[in-house]
Enzyme design. Sequence first.
Site, mmCIF file in Angstrom:
data_model
loop_
_atom_site.group_PDB
_atom_site.id
_atom_site.type_symbol
_atom_site.label_atom_id
_atom_site.label_comp_id
_atom_site.label_asym_id
_atom_site.label_seq_id
_atom_site.Cartn_x
_atom_site.Cartn_y
_atom_site.Cartn_z
ATOM 1 N N ASP A 287 -36.699 -28.520 4.136
ATOM 2 C CA ASP A 287 -36.359 -27.104 4.268
ATOM 3 C C ASP A 287 -36.078 -26.750 5.719
ATOM 4 O OD1 ASP A 287 -38.913 -27.484 5.178
ATOM 5 O OD2 ASP A 287 -39.780 -25.739 4.184
ATOM 6 N N GLU A 288 -35.545 -27.697 6.482
ATOM 7 C CA GLU A 288 -35.293 -27.515 7.912
ATOM 8 C C GLU A 288 -33.795 -27.602 8.200
ATOM 9 O OE1 GLU A 288 -39.450 -29.909 8.757
ATOM 10 O OE2 GLU A 288 -37.539 -30.711 9.488
#
Length: 225
Positions: free
Chosen positions: A120-121
């Site tokens: 989720d980066e």
Amino acid sequence: MNSAVRLPGRISPHALLFTTAAVPLTGWAVHAVALHKKLAATKRDPLTGLLRRDTYTARARRILARHGESAAVVMVDADRFKAVNDTLGHAAGDTVLAAFGFRLTAWAGPRSAVGRLGGDEFAVVLELTSGRREQRLEQLVRMLHTPVTLDDGRTVAVAASVGAATPDVLGTRDLSALQRAADAALYAGKHSGRAVLATVEQTKVPSINGRRAGRPGTTGWGRAA
């Protein structure tokens, strides 16, 4: 009597020869297009459509070299993303990630580098002049805090932490240094609901692969981006 065979219309023998020779190449042209699409697909994350790490890094460095003082590196982490997966399922999590990818692309524009660095980066490198930074970063935070609608009609409350770093403030165009500082700024403002602009002090934070050392997922990473 002239027994030569005449070609119909205005097509010359040379034109006919060229056309005939070109016909077998049609299959190769189709193959080339398919190959180009296949190669392009390997450069993008299949879920979000964002650039994979190597392609993002190459494009990001070109933007920094071209725009210098008016460029910005922006790091983004989805907040409480694990809870979405745990409570709503991985399909819902995938929808959230895809929505973030779409929003980041829409916000940054076509001349930017937008990459998914892992789970989720995300990272963005774009031209962003000093006079517009605050307004544009606030806009990004609002976009990333807009609920996501799932395929079944349910809505998911989402949020993200945002950190940014700029060459004119930090005195460097090095992508790793800027990502490290932006990531440290992101961490400093985690769950605050606002974007944080990195200071010179945040360039000194130890890093692995251009991200703040000690953050989840960095222990196994290799060389700097």
